[in-house]
Every structure is written in structure tokens, then in C-alpha cells.
Design an enzyme around this catalytic site. Structure first.
Site, short mmCIF file in Angstrom:
data_model
loop_
_atom_site.label_atom_id
_atom_site.label_comp_id
_atom_site.label_asym_id
_atom_site.label_seq_id
_atom_site.Cartn_x
_atom_site.Cartn_y
_atom_site.Cartn_z
N HIS A 1 111.12 37.77 8.54
CA HIS A 1 110.36 36.64 9.33
C HIS A 1 108.95 36.64 9.13
O HIS A 1 108.13 35.82 8.57
CB HIS A 1 110.67 36.77 10.87
CG HIS A 1 112.29 36.84 11.32
ND1 HIS A 1 112.97 35.70 11.37
CD2 HIS A 1 112.93 38.03 11.56
CE1 HIS A 1 114.01 36.09 11.61
NE2 HIS A 1 114.22 37.23 12.00
C1 BDR Z 1 110.83 37.75 15.42
O1 BDR Z 1 111.08 38.74 16.55
C2 BDR Z 1 110.86 39.99 16.30
O2 BDR Z 1 111.96 41.00 16.28
C3 BDR Z 1 110.52 39.95 14.53
O3 BDR Z 1 109.35 40.94 14.51
C4 BDR Z 1 109.87 38.69 14.57
O4 BDR Z 1 108.38 38.61 14.87
C5 BDR Z 1 111.77 37.26 14.63
O5 BDR Z 1 112.64 36.33 15.95
#
Ligand code: BDR
Ligand code: CA
Length: 314
Positions: A244
Site C-alpha cells: 500500500h
Molecule cells: C494501510 O493500513 C496499514 O495497515 C498499512 O500500513 C497501510 O497504511 C492499508 O490499509
């Protein structure tokens, strides 16, 4: 040569935050990182702060200051995600406790100082976690808003739905009230939602490319992503996991990897069923002025090539 972008990175590492931070720290020609600010999210604040410091050390950039930020969301109780990231937030990284210390002062104060000391539109803010620190800064000193040229965030999801509830992505779910403040502030937003990140999965070949760099940073990234993959592999039945947060840094380095649309986004704050949902007016049915460039497509091969190349510089 273009001057480097002046940047604040707000983050809650997290393995995917870590890859994003390392790629940014490896790119001083393009990115002048004024501060890294920690926030509670994937794991509690003491750990996200410690992880930021360990990553700054790994990148050998001790001059980049890390400020400790908000310990909990604005209204809600903190929700964390050890089930994805492990109890340390950086499980699999092989990193020792850092020797570096956080800089004096609170992240929100430092954010306000940097922004108020800048001209209009001069500072880029990147958020890789819940929006608590930025929401607090805007609530305390609304004059920071015009100083932010672009706020590039990982958060939300629309066509893909949510990853923490059926409606909400993690960062938005953890602090929907801060997200509401940010989305209704007038700051120009670039949003990397799940619709993009679910098209950028790691796999064994992509992990091997990091390992094959033959460097400490490459080994650490390969190790942490190997750990991070296990939860989503089960969830998606896939070969890896969506990476992500590095999409935010990739956008700063190579905008052509992404495409999307300027639309209006509102945040649900009151419905127990859909709190934290990013309500994206993709088809322009509300007549509301666009407040965000919402990305939908990514060149995934180009994205991973860029990350391997940047981590390879460390
Ligand atoms: C987001 O949530 C976190 O777990 C990850 O680091 C990312 O920023 C994805 O949904
Ligand atoms: Ca994150």
C-alpha cells in the site's frame, strides 16, 4: 535540475510504511524530507516512533529528524493491526533497536512550525497512516492549509470496498474524524486507495529482487515483506500482499505510473456500519466540487522496478 520537493512524511510503520520510507530516504535529489512524524496506527506510538528511527538508521540518514506524534485518534479508541504487521510492527525486518532518539517536541507542533514558516503551496505532506496528526494540525492552526501544495495519502477505497470493515480501509477506520477534517479543509489531496494498491501485489519474484540486491536494506525489505505477506496471502488466496504505502512515494517520483480522476470525497463519521468509509463521488452525481485526485490505475511492474532501484541505492 528541478529543486527537491520539501516534504513531511507522517507514518505508522508497518512493513509497507517501511518500504515507503526507505524509498523516500533513498531519493534525496527529488525529496527533501524536512521531518518524519510518527502516529499511532498499525502498532502503538512508541513502536511506530522506534520503527521510524530504525529505518532512518538503516538508510544512513541520521540527519532526518523523527518527531513523536499523536498517541491515539481524535475521538475513537485506538485500533491497531498486529495481526498483519506482528507485535513489533516490523516483524521480519531483522532490525535491532535504534540508537537514534526522537527529536524534541511534538510532531503536530513541528508540522505547524514547518508549514507556517513556508510560503503558500511550498510543502508536500505525505500520510501513510491514520490522519490524526494532520487533522490536529489543521484544527489547531487552520492557516497551515494554504501552505500545503499537495497532501498525498494512502487511504480509503471505493470500488474495492474496505479492508478493515466491509466499508472502511484501515487508515480511515482508525481516525475517521481526523480524515473528515482533512477532506473538508480545502487541502489539495492525492489519494491512493485500495483500488490502486490491490493492483500492486508482491510475489516471490518481486521479493527475490529485493533479496538479490545483496545489501542490508535489500535483505531487510525481503524479510519484512515475507512476513507481511502471510496475512494477505490467506485473505486473498494470492501469491503475496498489496504493497500500500509505497504508492505514495512512487507518485512523488514517477507520477506517470498512476491515473485517476478529480472527484469529491466525503468521510462517514457517524454510522456504526460504515464509519471511516470514503464516499467517492466517482460519477459526479452530487455536484460537489472535487477535493481529491483519486487514483484508480497503477503500472505495477513499473512501480516494483522503481522500488527495487531506489532500495538498491541504500
Ligand atoms: C494501510 O493500513 C496499514 O495497515 C498499512 O500500513 C497501510 O497504511 C492499508 O490499509
Ligand atoms: Ca501505514
Amino acid at each position: 535540475m528541478k529543486a527537491a520537493r520539501r516534504l513531511i512524511i507522517d507514518t505508522d510503520p508497518g512493513q509497507d510504511d517501511a518500504v515507503a520510507l526507505l524509498a523516500a530516504l533513498a531519493s534525496p535529489e527529488e525529496l527533501d524530507i524536512l521531518a518524519i512524524t510518527s502516529v499511532a496506527g498499525n502498532v502503538p506510538l512508541e513502536l511506530t516512533t522506534k520503527n521510524c528511527l530504525a529505518l532512518v538508521e538503516l538508510a544512513r540518514r541520521p540527519e532526518v529528524p523523527v518527531y513523536r506524534g499523536s498517541i491515539r485518534p481524535m475521538v475513537k479508541k485506538l485500533v491497531t493491526a498486529e495481526y498483519v504487521h506482528g507485535p513489533t510492527g516490523l516483524d521480519g525486518s531483522g532490525l535491532d533497536d535504534p540508537e537514534l532518539q526522537a527529536a524534541d517536541g511534538h510532531a503536530v507542533d513541528r508540522m505547524i512550525d514547518i508549514l507556517m514558516g513556508a510560503g503558500d503551496g511550498e510543502i508536500t505532506v505525505c500520510t501513510l497512516g491514520p490522519l490524526t496528526n494532520v487533522g490536529m494540525a489543521i484544527a489547531r492552526e487552520p492557516r497551515v492549509v494554504p501552505k500545503i501544495g499537495e497532501l498525498v495519502m494512502m487511504g480509503g477505497g471505493f470500488f474495492e470496498g474496505g479492508n478493515t470493515t466491509p466499508a472502511a480501509e484501515f487508515n480511515m477506520f482508525v481516525d475517521p474524524h481526523a480524515a473528515h477534517i482533512v477532506f473538508s479543509s480545502g487541502v489539495p489531496i492525492v489519494m491512493m486507495p485500495l483500488d490502486v494498491t490491490h493492483k500492486a501485489f508482491t510475489d516471490a519474484d518481486r521479493l527475490r529482487q529485493f533479496a538479490d540486491l545483496g545489501t542490508r536494506a535489500g535483505a531487510s525489505v525481503a524479510g519484512m515483506l515475507d512476513f507481511y505477506d502471510r496475512y494477505d496471502m490467506e485473505k486473498f488466496g494470492a501469491q503475496g500482499a498489496p504493497l500500500h504505502d509505497p504508492t505514495v512515494i512512487a507518485y512523488l517520483l514517477a507520477q506517470e505510473l498512476f491515473s485517476g480522476k478529480h472527484v469529491h470525497v466525503a468521510i462517514e463519521t457517524s454510522s456504526p456500519l460504515t464509519e471511516g468509509m470514503t464516499v467517492v463521488d466517482w460519477w459526479g452525481v452530487t455536484g460537489m466540487e472535487p477535493n481529491a485526485l483519486v487514483m484508480r490505475e497503477i503500472d505495477a511492474d513499473g512501480f516494483f522496478d522503481l522500488l527495487v532501484e531506489r532500495i538498491g541505492r541504500l
